[in-house]
Scaffold this motif. Structure first.
Motif, PDB file in Angstrom:
ATOM      1  N   LEU A   1      -0.017  57.112  34.848  1.00 16.95           N
ATOM      2  CA  LEU A   1      -2.246  56.229  34.040  1.00 16.95           C
ATOM      3  C   LEU A   1      -1.818  55.348  33.636  1.00 16.95           C
ATOM      4  O   LEU A   1      -2.957  54.997  33.238  1.00 16.95           O
ATOM      5  CB  LEU A   1      -1.871  57.655  32.139  1.00 16.95           C
ATOM      6  CG  LEU A   1      -1.916  58.697  32.995  1.00 16.95           C
ATOM      7  CD1 LEU A   1      -1.801  60.023  31.683  1.00 16.95           C
ATOM      8  CD2 LEU A   1      -3.303  59.671  34.031  1.00 16.95           C
TER       9      LEU A   1
ATOM     10  N   ASP B   1     -11.875  54.278  36.848  1.00 18.40           N
ATOM     11  CA  ASP B   1     -11.292  54.343  35.549  1.00 18.40           C
ATOM     12  C   ASP B   1     -10.794  55.984  34.927  1.00 18.40           C
ATOM     13  O   ASP B   1      -9.748  56.898  35.168  1.00 18.40           O
ATOM     14  CB  ASP B   1     -10.669  53.476  33.966  1.00 18.40           C
ATOM     15  CG  ASP B   1     -10.143  51.886  35.160  1.00 18.40           C
ATOM     16  OD1 ASP B   1      -9.409  52.669  36.007  1.00 18.40           O
ATOM     17  OD2 ASP B   1     -10.578  50.962  34.391  1.00 18.40           O
TER      18      ASP B   1
ATOM     19  N   ASN C   1      -8.051  58.817  35.877  1.00 19.61           N
ATOM     20  CA  ASN C   1      -7.503  59.588  35.000  1.00 19.61           C
ATOM     21  C   ASN C   1      -7.329  61.107  34.922  1.00 19.61           C
ATOM     22  O   ASN C   1      -5.559  61.617  34.803  1.00 19.61           O
ATOM     23  CB  ASN C   1      -7.862  58.645  33.889  1.00 19.61           C
ATOM     24  CG  ASN C   1      -6.984  57.275  32.993  1.00 19.61           C
ATOM     25  OD1 ASN C   1      -6.186  57.433  33.947  1.00 19.61           O
ATOM     26  ND2 ASN C   1      -7.972  57.443  32.669  1.00 19.61           N
TER      27      ASN C   1
ATOM     28  N   SER D   1      -4.184  62.817  35.071  1.00 25.11           N
ATOM     29  CA  SER D   1      -2.973  63.387  34.530  1.00 25.11           C
ATOM     30  C   SER D   1      -3.263  65.263  34.559  1.00 25.11           C
ATOM     31  O   SER D   1      -3.038  66.214  34.476  1.00 25.11           O
ATOM     32  CB  SER D   1      -5.009  63.850  33.591  1.00 25.11           C
ATOM     33  OG  SER D   1      -5.404  64.798  33.495  1.00 25.11           O
TER      34      SER D   1
END
Length: 287
Positions: free
Chosen positions: A113, A123, A127, A131
């Motif tokens: 991450l 970005d 993420n 995740s």
């Protein structure tokens, strides 16, 4: 309060799993009236009888999983202080085991991450994608099928559709995911969504991400682990392994989280810490 085995199963398993386990447990108790006091060898003997009647490995694994749940219940309600078959397993023949020593720890996965992106808006999207790999253990194919409606920010969950090999499931989002999901869905995704698609994950040109795109996103991260094989599949395998061995989540629950259809698939990720028991059960179920 857990008053009955049926209540306990409904609290710890899906509705379908609880129903199947209850049927198996009732049959086990009916044919084994002294089961409440059984020891390890008694259960091995019973499973030996089962194997003589039914050669199907998946059938026997299902029976053993249900019996384990019965003794879990007895321990929880205080009717037993020990669990006689907690580490008893049945290995699937000719099935290559997972090389758990080659996978990634939870701490190592969090390093994924930290990557920065040169393209505006990516970005947050990356993420979100990463995740879902490292917290929910999704496959690349599951990521490509996600739609915006599958994310329930009010309840903090995400719905994963069933596939040929995996069951459907609703998974909890981590608290740390909630803000990034809200930002992506409400601010970033509308900018990317040039083609008015319902798909959740979009590329920088606005088209839904495909499996190859997801692998391309992971590719630059391989520099973090130059001697190891980092890809969406090994990330998922690592997550499942860590659920079992780091977080100590019960096997039945990990099976549900991973979407596995059979306990034996999940069982492959258990690190060998009871080899003697495994050797014993193999003697009773010769391959």
């Amino acid at each position: 309060m857990t008053n009955t085995i049926e209540t306990y199963l409904k609290q710890t398993c899906s509705v379908q799993t609880a129903s199947g386990y209850l049927f198996t447990i009732n049959h086990f108790l009916k044919t084994n009236p002294k089961a409440k006091r059984y020891k390890y060898q008694d259960i091995v003997n019973y499973m030996d009888e089962v194997s003589q009647k039914q050669a199907n490995i998946q059938y026997r694994i299902r029976i053993l999983s249900a019996i384990k749940k019965y003794y879990d219940y007895l321990v929880i309600v205080g009717q037993r202080s020990d669990h006689p078959c907690k580490r008893l397993t049945i290995k699937k023949p000719n099935h290559q085991s997972v090389q758990v020593q080659d996978l990634f720890t939870g701490e190592e996965l969090l390093l994924l991450l930290t990557r920065e992106n040169r393209y505006q808006h990516l970005d947050t999207r990356n993420n979100v994608l990463l995740s879902l790999l490292i917290y929910q253990g999704l496959t690349s194919e599951e990521l490509t099928r996600l739609e915006v409606k599958d994310v329930d920010l009010d309840n903090g969950t995400i719905y994963i559709k069933a596939s040929t090999n995996l069951n459907r499931r609703t998974l909890e989002l981590k608290n740390k995911q909630m803000l990034m999901f809200a930002k992506y869905i409400n601010e970033v995704r509308p900018v990317l969504n040039k083609y008015k698609t319902n798909k959740l994950l979009l590329g920088k040109l606005g088209r839904p991400l495909q499996v190859d795109s997801i692998h391309s996103i992971i590719e630059p991260l391989k520099a973090l682990f130059p001697e190891r094989n980092l890809n969406p599949r090994t990330i998922r395998m690592s997550v499942i392994c860590n659920w079992l061995n780091e977080s100590k989540i019960p096997l039945e629950r990990v099976q549900e989280l991973a979407g596995h259809k059979w306990p034996s698939t999940t069982e492959k990720y258990i690190k060998a810490n009871a080899e003697n028991e495994r050797e014993l059960i193999n003697r009773y179920f010769p391959m």
